[in-house]
Design an enzyme around this catalytic site. Structure first.
Site, PDB file in Angstrom:
ATOM      1  N   ALA A  27      -3.742   7.144  -4.973  1.00 60.13           N
ATOM      2  CA  ALA A  27      -2.924   6.905  -4.737  1.00 60.13           C
ATOM      3  C   ALA A  27      -2.686   5.430  -5.515  1.00 60.13           C
ATOM      4  O   ALA A  27      -2.851   4.711  -4.708  1.00 60.13           O
ATOM      5  CB  ALA A  27      -1.521   7.620  -3.475  1.00 60.13           C
ATOM      6  N   GLY A  84       1.253  -1.003   0.181  1.00 51.03           N
ATOM      7  CA  GLY A  84      -0.224  -0.038  -0.114  1.00 51.03           C
ATOM      8  C   GLY A  84       0.597   0.920  -0.256  1.00 51.03           C
ATOM      9  O   GLY A  84       2.203   0.957  -0.616  1.00 51.03           O
ATOM     10  N   ASN A  85       0.293   2.319   0.346  1.00 53.35           N
ATOM     11  CA  ASN A  85       0.761   3.784   0.286  1.00 53.35           C
ATOM     12  C   ASN A  85       0.553   4.507   1.291  1.00 53.35           C
ATOM     13  O   ASN A  85      -0.673   4.045   2.433  1.00 53.35           O
ATOM     14  CB  ASN A  85       1.407   4.080  -1.360  1.00 53.35           C
ATOM     15  CG  ASN A  85      -0.226   4.745  -1.655  1.00 53.35           C
ATOM     16  OD1 ASN A  85      -0.638   5.648  -0.551  1.00 53.35           O
ATOM     17  ND2 ASN A  85      -0.899   4.201  -2.988  1.00 53.35           N
ATOM     18  N   HIS A  86       1.618   5.667   1.684  1.00 58.39           N
ATOM     19  CA  HIS A  86       0.690   6.566   2.979  1.00 58.39           C
ATOM     20  C   HIS A  86      -0.766   7.634   2.297  1.00 58.39           C
ATOM     21  O   HIS A  86      -0.205   8.267   3.379  1.00 58.39           O
ATOM     22  CB  HIS A  86       2.200   7.211   3.592  1.00 58.39           C
ATOM     23  CG  HIS A  86       3.111   6.447   4.031  1.00 58.39           C
ATOM     24  ND1 HIS A  86       2.228   5.888   5.204  1.00 58.39           N
ATOM     25  CD2 HIS A  86       4.456   6.750   3.969  1.00 58.39           C
ATOM     26  CE1 HIS A  86       3.298   5.395   5.804  1.00 58.39           C
ATOM     27  NE2 HIS A  86       4.912   5.735   4.897  1.00 58.39           N
TER      28      HIS A  86
END
Ligand code: C5P
Length: 397
Positions: free
Chosen positions: A275, A207-209
């Protein structure tokens, strides 16, 4: 705003001194302004100042001791077209979030039938406290519009997020509320938001932030202007409820693409703020991967570019906006991306500036249109950035 009735609720924070300026600004625009003050706020600014500038008596208590009369919070709640509580302390915020009616202001909040805006102001640690965050989210979920606290120097001398939104910007929000309420009416807007989670096994993902905040604020801004919004959101803690909102929650890029494919053709405007992970594990296992060797590798395959797909099938009448996060030669790369994905507008974030990017509540953006014209904005809170972006898009529709 001639003839519009604005009820201001003033609570006991140091920023209360700035409300004199706000009342002047609202009066100059022709608004009729009445004020309720909490008893604590009277230590920060005199009720006489507020009464004189607003040209109405100030209401503080349920009970007017001098005249022996009762101040009816129900009547007060029915009077305004808009109730703006500014500055809003952590204390009154907590009361509003939990239905307290222990003073005239909190009781009027419960009785008010009109839309409510709040401008929180407090020290950075109080603002960042999970309780405050939860209370704000709760009110947002009840349809309250939050004029988010800004980043900067605070009365304590510390620097951080917690400054009350400046009166000039609050005025803009109020004006938008009265004037812009219908300028996206009849438009259907598709927004993507948040990160995507790409499954490795039943317990792990890539995943990402991304918090999803930018996309949710854009959705909120479009809804406020009368649009119908379809928000396709990856996993995000953000919440939003609105009668004109269709919120579709997804996990992975493939799921997001599937939903976007179903929706895009019927939409007038697309804003792709998600994102999206560029790659996903080639195979996701159904069993948890056991710890065995010292090293392990996961083969990744490329995800589809959802925005590029929307650009490739875009009709003449549709307007498509993408985001670009660039670290070097930012403008050139963003221009190239805009053209390649057939976008009408690209919103460029650079990570060069402190206060911009993923894990912060502020952002500085630059917009690049079809003629490669660059419009740059100041560092602002994300909800204000969302307003700027929607305002800009609206001027191009
Ligand atoms: O090419 P890049 O990933 O930098 O482009 C970012 C923009 O493209 C964002 O608007 C993002 O939402 C969108 N995007 C997408 N699908 C992907 C990757 C990015 O919609 N797989």
């Amino acid at each position: 705003m001639r003839g519009k009735r604005v009820l201001l609720g003033i609570t006991g924070g140091i920023a209360a001194y700035k409300i004199a300026g706000l009342i002047r600004l609202l009066r100059k625009e022709g608004a009729d302004v009445k004020c309720i003050m909490t008893p604590a706020s009277c230590d920060f600014i005199s009720p006489l100042t507020i009464a004189t500038l607003s040209e109405h008596p100030v209401q503080i208590e349920f009970w007017d001791r001098r005249n022996g009369s009762w101040t009816n919070h129900v009547d007060l709640g029915l009077w305004p077209d808009l109730f703006l509580i500014t500055p809003l302390t952590a204390n009154t915020l907590a009361k509003l979030a939990h239905g307290y009616a222990d003073n005239l202001l909190t009781a009027t909040y419960l009785s008010a039938r009109c839309p409510v805006m709040i401008a929180p102001a407090m020290d950075l640690d109080m603002y960042a406290h999970l309780t405050t965050t939860e209370n704000l989210e709760r009110l947002r979920g009840h349809g309250v519009r939050v004029l988010e606290a800004q980043y900067g120097e605070l009365a304590s001398g510390l620097v951080g997020q917690g400054r009350m939104m400046e009166p000039e910007d609050q005025l803009k929000e109020v004006k938008n509320f009265f004037q812009g309420a219908h300028d996206l009416e009849g438009k259907r807007v598709l927004i993507t938001a948040g990160p995507t989670y790409e499954k490795i096994d039943p317990v792990r993902f890539i995943g990402n932030h991304s918090s999803g905040k930018m996309g949710y604020r854009l959705a909120e801004s479009a809804l406020r202007r009368g649009a119908e919004v379809i928000l396709v959101s990856g996993p995000s803690a953000q919440r939003l409820e609105h009668p004109a909102l269709q919120l579709i929650r997804v996990e992975s890029a493939l799921e997001m693409l599937e939903e976007v494919k179903k929706q895009w053709e019927q939409c007038d405007l697309g804003i792709f703020a998600a994102a999206v992970a560029d790659y996903r594990p080639a195979e996701a296992t159904d069993q948890k991967i056991k710890k065995k060797e010292d090293e392990m590798s996961i083969r990744l395959v490329k995800n589809p570019d959802i925005l590029a797909w929307a650009g490739s099938v875009k009709k003449e009448s549709q307007f498509l906006v993408g985001f670009a996060l660039e670290t070097n030669d930012a403008v050139r790369h963003a221009e190239e991306k805009r053209a390649r994905k057939n976008l009408d507008l690209i919103v460029l974030n650079t990570l060069e500036e402190a206060g911009s990017g993923f894990q912060v509540d502020t952002n500085r953006v630059h917009l690049i249109d079809r003629n490669n014209k660059l419009t740059s904005f100041e560092l602002k809170e994300k909800s204000v950035v969302a307003e700027d972006i929607i305002e800009f898009i609206k001027s191009r529709l």
